[in-house]
Design a protein around this motif. Structure first.
Motif, mmCIF file in Angstrom:
data_model
loop_
_atom_site.group_PDB
_atom_site.id
_atom_site.type_symbol
_atom_site.label_atom_id
_atom_site.label_comp_id
_atom_site.label_asym_id
_atom_site.label_seq_id
_atom_site.Cartn_x
_atom_site.Cartn_y
_atom_site.Cartn_z
ATOM 1 N N SER A 574 0.789 -1.492 -0.077
ATOM 2 C CA SER A 574 0.026 -0.118 0.023
ATOM 3 C C SER A 574 0.989 1.280 -0.204
ATOM 4 O O SER A 574 0.464 2.276 0.306
ATOM 5 C CB SER A 574 -0.776 0.137 1.200
ATOM 6 N N ILE A 575 2.072 1.165 -0.283
ATOM 7 C CA ILE A 575 3.060 2.347 -0.443
ATOM 8 C C ILE A 575 3.395 2.509 -2.057
ATOM 9 O O ILE A 575 3.888 1.726 -2.531
ATOM 10 C CB ILE A 575 4.227 2.086 0.388
ATOM 11 N N SER A 576 3.177 3.878 -2.373
ATOM 12 C CA SER A 576 3.642 4.065 -3.931
ATOM 13 C C SER A 576 5.017 4.838 -3.806
ATOM 14 O O SER A 576 5.196 5.704 -2.999
ATOM 15 C CB SER A 576 2.433 5.038 -4.283
ATOM 16 N N ALA A 577 5.858 4.233 -4.700
ATOM 17 C CA ALA A 577 7.370 4.760 -4.769
ATOM 18 C C ALA A 577 7.890 4.610 -6.220
ATOM 19 O O ALA A 577 7.620 3.856 -6.999
ATOM 20 C CB ALA A 577 8.219 3.808 -3.793
ATOM 21 N N GLY A 578 8.772 5.721 -6.374
ATOM 22 C CA GLY A 578 9.671 5.444 -7.820
ATOM 23 C C GLY A 578 8.689 6.254 -9.107
ATOM 24 O O GLY A 578 9.306 6.035 -9.890
ATOM 25 N N ASN A 579 7.422 6.896 -8.674
ATOM 26 C CA ASN A 579 6.916 7.426 -9.580
ATOM 27 C C ASN A 579 7.432 8.487 -10.432
ATOM 28 O O ASN A 579 7.224 8.643 -11.683
ATOM 29 C CB ASN A 579 5.562 7.739 -9.239
ATOM 30 N N GLU A 580 8.193 9.430 -9.817
ATOM 31 C CA GLU A 580 8.966 10.419 -10.272
ATOM 32 C C GLU A 580 9.952 10.135 -11.175
ATOM 33 O O GLU A 580 9.911 10.839 -12.260
ATOM 34 C CB GLU A 580 9.512 11.323 -8.926
ATOM 35 N N GLU A 581 10.930 9.084 -10.779
ATOM 36 C CA GLU A 581 11.566 8.741 -11.510
ATOM 37 C C GLU A 581 11.234 8.128 -13.167
ATOM 38 O O GLU A 581 11.855 8.428 -14.098
ATOM 39 C CB GLU A 581 12.651 7.897 -10.859
ATOM 40 N N PHE A 582 10.270 7.377 -12.753
ATOM 41 C CA PHE A 582 9.462 6.752 -14.172
ATOM 42 C C PHE A 582 9.153 8.100 -14.975
ATOM 43 O O PHE A 582 9.208 7.754 -16.179
ATOM 44 C CB PHE A 582 8.422 6.003 -13.727
ATOM 45 N N GLN A 583 8.420 8.936 -14.443
ATOM 46 C CA GLN A 583 7.712 10.073 -15.168
ATOM 47 C C GLN A 583 8.932 10.761 -15.955
ATOM 48 O O GLN A 583 9.002 11.280 -16.976
ATOM 49 C CB GLN A 583 6.966 11.011 -14.491
ATOM 50 N N ASP A 584 10.238 10.911 -15.154
ATOM 51 C CA ASP A 584 11.198 11.765 -15.640
ATOM 52 C C ASP A 584 11.951 10.910 -16.739
ATOM 53 O O ASP A 584 12.172 11.674 -17.870
ATOM 54 C CB ASP A 584 12.296 11.915 -14.578
ATOM 55 N N ALA A 585 11.993 9.758 -16.694
ATOM 56 C CA ALA A 585 12.593 8.923 -17.741
ATOM 57 C C ALA A 585 11.997 8.949 -18.895
ATOM 58 O O ALA A 585 12.511 9.098 -20.184
ATOM 59 C CB ALA A 585 12.686 7.514 -17.159
ATOM 60 N N VAL A 586 10.614 9.017 -18.717
ATOM 61 C CA VAL A 586 9.644 8.934 -20.132
ATOM 62 C C VAL A 586 9.691 10.187 -20.860
ATOM 63 O O VAL A 586 9.604 10.281 -21.989
ATOM 64 C CB VAL A 586 7.718 8.544 -19.677
ATOM 65 N N ARG A 587 9.717 11.247 -20.030
ATOM 66 C CA ARG A 587 9.637 12.518 -20.673
ATOM 67 C C ARG A 587 10.992 12.692 -21.443
ATOM 68 O O ARG A 587 10.996 13.531 -22.593
ATOM 69 C CB ARG A 587 9.604 13.940 -19.665
ATOM 70 N N ARG A 588 12.104 12.430 -20.964
ATOM 71 C CA ARG A 588 13.313 12.343 -21.821
ATOM 72 C C ARG A 588 13.332 11.489 -23.002
ATOM 73 O O ARG A 588 13.879 11.753 -24.027
ATOM 74 C CB ARG A 588 14.583 11.821 -20.885
ATOM 75 N N ALA A 589 12.524 10.549 -22.794
ATOM 76 C CA ALA A 589 12.540 9.441 -24.102
ATOM 77 C C ALA A 589 11.475 9.917 -25.028
ATOM 78 O O ALA A 589 11.433 9.538 -26.164
ATOM 79 C CB ALA A 589 12.205 8.163 -23.649
#
Length: 662
Positions: A574-589
């Motif tokens: 029930s803990i959300s983690a790592g979403n910021e890194e995923f979004q940043d990587a997609v924006r760069r790609a």
């Protein structure tokens, strides 16, 4: 095929031992002498090696040697896996005799051989499978005294070709003398049966419970030479629990051999006494349960419509107290936290018990734990019983709740009571947790009441392995229920002694022992890769039918992995983690002026074609898969998370990026 030097020398040694055993050298000398006498002329021409081999072949000696040299895996040649283990020795034997295993001479073992089946009449018309053809299979699963075994799958047939041996260790672990050799008299007191479950797996990988049987193995203690053959008639499950599905030929053998066997009269007397003792305990509990139910109905007449479940039928149609389906279960190192246990139970498949005919009635069938685990799916009661047992194993005070969901649909879920009085509901089918805050109906209208988030409507009773409590509050609505379990005006308890008499794992109990959980046999990386490759092919074919080309972006596919890992982590903790890194990587790609779309979806099965068909039913996913535009690049990532019993959570994410054209 080349062998390492040590294997080659070992192979030469084994062949040499076999030749000596058959006295091949002596027979060759005889043939040599005979050939010299018959074929050599007076001028003493030389006898070549070819002449000698020809003579040996004519007399059948070479054929005899080749027949005697057999790989131990020959019998099961058609069941070899994709990664066969190297054979280290050969044995000479008849086809019906199975390979023996090295045994500890200080322990007592029961060797159970399954030597084929017959009269599986449902498969009378089953065609012979062609080489390489996928067909439905039978698998036999066994549990005996904390040991679990699984046979090799065999094709479904009227006479299935079962040919397996299982070495079951017999010892009195409860008395602490596991290393002591037990005699026949001591083993007669070990009343644990061998639980056998037969599973059918169809060509799509779907499993069906065919039969569940408790084998009384102690008849071998009175058998001559410690060997006995038994024809076991398997009966169906659920509505077919009185119908024969087939017969298994079983051979039982004690290792090491018993120095002294018992007389058949002693064993039959022991069985009769145990049966009589168990039947008497069950009769007394039934009398008590009837009395308890009468008292419960006298509290309030409306209690007769509440879901108070004291007995439940198992897969064999046997009525057993519901408390017997629960037992504290420790998962060893396979599960680390209660929430991980809830996630594991939720990824086991959900399937209501099959019912023949219409009417919409719910078929009653609570499975024993072995049947549920081997089939890898079951009804909500099976899930709730397993989750409650695991939470008890983690040291929580857990109960199974029996009640209803919306529209009055009967349902079971799990409840835990914290030391501070916090009541938490656990939905075993999803792994979701809900804190229960009761509404006080006597409060003034202006007082703000908590809004329940859980889907449960009414609750009739709660139980675990030691307690059974009937809800006797004025209303059985969950939202107004007070879970003060010590207040007998709110919860009517059953006698703990009465429950213990029939539900504790005792010496003469009809309650089957709980099996241990098994580690997953799946390789998560390999399975993920296989499903991903299949999905790429399916997507490409689907787009080709629409007249669209498909270009895959491997880098974008890889970038989807962190999102899938985060989704599973959130489901478990029930803990959300790592979403910021995923979004940043997609924006760069994704370049400027391009659009990115992603669609994650979750399954508990590994059938890529079935998953793809489900995905296409979602308009969001279909929009990605059938994307049209300029510079369209597609991506797909699959991540399989494995759990005990080869259960798995399969996360799939489809994505695309394309140039936005106004």
């Amino acid at each position: 095929m080349s062998l390492p030097p040590e294997k080659a020398s070992e192979l030469k040694q084994i062949i040499h031992q076999q030749l000596v055993k058959m006295d091949v050298h002596g027979r060759i000398r005889e043939v040599l002498a005979e050939t010299i006498r018959e074929e050599l002329a007076p001028e003493h021409q030389q006898l070549s090696t070819e002449d000698l081999i020809k003579a040996l072949r004519q007399r059948g000696i070479i054929d005899d040697v080749m027949k005697e040299l057999k790989f131990v895996t020959d019998v099961n040649e058609k069941e070899r896996t994709s990664a066969p283990k190297p054979s280290t020795h050969f044995v000479d034997r008849e086809r019906s005799v199975l390979k023996k295993t090295n045994i500890d001479p200080t322990r007592r073992y029961l060797y159970l051989q399954v030597l084929g089946g017959k009269a599986f009449l449902e498969h009378l018309q089953e065609p012979e499978p062609l080489p390489g053809q996928i067909c439905s299979t039978f698998t036999l699963c066994l549990h005996f005294r904390n040991q679990r075994f699984r046979s090799k799958p065999v094709p479904c047939a009227c006479e299935p070709d079962f040919h397996d041996g299982f070495l079951l260790e017999v010892h009195k672990d409860s008395l602490g003398d596991g290393s002591k050799m037990v005699d026949a008299t001591t083993m007669l007191s070990i009343c644990d049966p061998v639980h056998m479950v037969l599973i059918k797996t169809d060509t799509f990988g779907e499993t069906t419970l065919v039969a569940s049987y408790f084998l009384e193995w102690r008849s071998v203690l009175a058998a001559e030479n410690g060997i006995t053959n038994v024809a076991v008639e398997l009966l169906g499950v659920g509505t077919e629990s009185k119908v024969s599905v087939g017969v298994l030929n079983i051979r039982l053998e004690m290792y090491p051999q018993l120095s002294k066997t018992l007389s058949p009269e002693i064993t039959s007397t022991q069985f009769a006494l145990e049966h009589q003792k168990t039947a008497e305990k069950e009769r007394l509990f039934l009398v008590y349960a009837k009395q308890w139910w009468r008292e419960y109905l006298q509290i309030r007449p409306t209690h007769n419509v509440r879901l108070v479940k004291i007995f439940a039928q198992d897969e064999n149609g046997v009525n057993r107290p519901v408390c017997s389906y629960i037992r504290p279960l420790r998962a060893g190192r396979l599960l680390d936290t209660p929430r991980q246990a809830a996630r594991f139970v939720s990824v086991l498949g959900y399937e209501r018990a099959p019912v023949i005919g219409g009417g919409g009635g719910k078929q009653e069938q609570w499975c024993t734990l072995l049947a549920f685990l081997c089939r890898n799916k079951g009804d909500c009661e099976d899930h709730a019983n397993l989750l409650c047992s695991l939470l008890l194993g983690f040291g929580l005070e857990a109960f199974v709740c029996v009640g209803t969901k919306a529209k009055g649909v009967p349902h079971s879920w799990v409840m835990t009571c914290g030391t501070d009085g916090t009541i938490t509901f656990w939905e075993s089918l999803t792994g979701h947790r809900y804190i229960h805050r009761p509404i006080n109906p006597d409060d003034p209208p202006l007082v703000e009441q908590p809004k329940p988030l859980y889907p449960y409507r009414t609750i009739g009773c709660i139980f675990n392995h030691q307690k059974f409590l009937g809800n006797c509050q004025p209303s059985d609505a969950v939202e107004v229920c007070v879970f003060d379990l010590h207040d007998e005006s709110k919860w009517k308890p059953m006698s703990g002694e009465a429950i213990k008499s029939v539900c504790s794992p005792g010496t003469a109990s009809s309650v089957p022992p709980f099996p241990p959980l098994c580690a997953s046999t799946l390789d998560a990386a390999v399975t993920s890769n296989e499903i991903e490759v299949q999905l790429r092919i399916l997507v490409s074919e689907h787009r080709k039918d629409l007249g669209l080309s498909t270009i895959w972006d491997d880098h974008l596919s890889y970038l989807l992995s962190p999102a899938l890992a985060a989704y599973e982590l959130e489901r478990t903790t029930s803990i959300s983690a790592g979403n910021e890194e995923f979004q940043d990587a997609v924006r760069r790609a994704v370049p400027d002026g391009h659009t990115f779309k992603g669609f994650p979806i979750h399954f508990v099965y590994r059938n890529a074609r079935r998953a793809f068909a489900t995905c296409l039913r979602s308009p969001f996913c279909e929009e990605i898969i059938c994307c049209r535009g300029d510079q369209v690049r597609l991506a797909v990532r699959v991540r399989v998370f494995t759990y005990p019993e080869s259960a798995c959570a399969v996360w799939i994410m489809f994505a695309c990026k394309y140039r936005s054209v106004l």
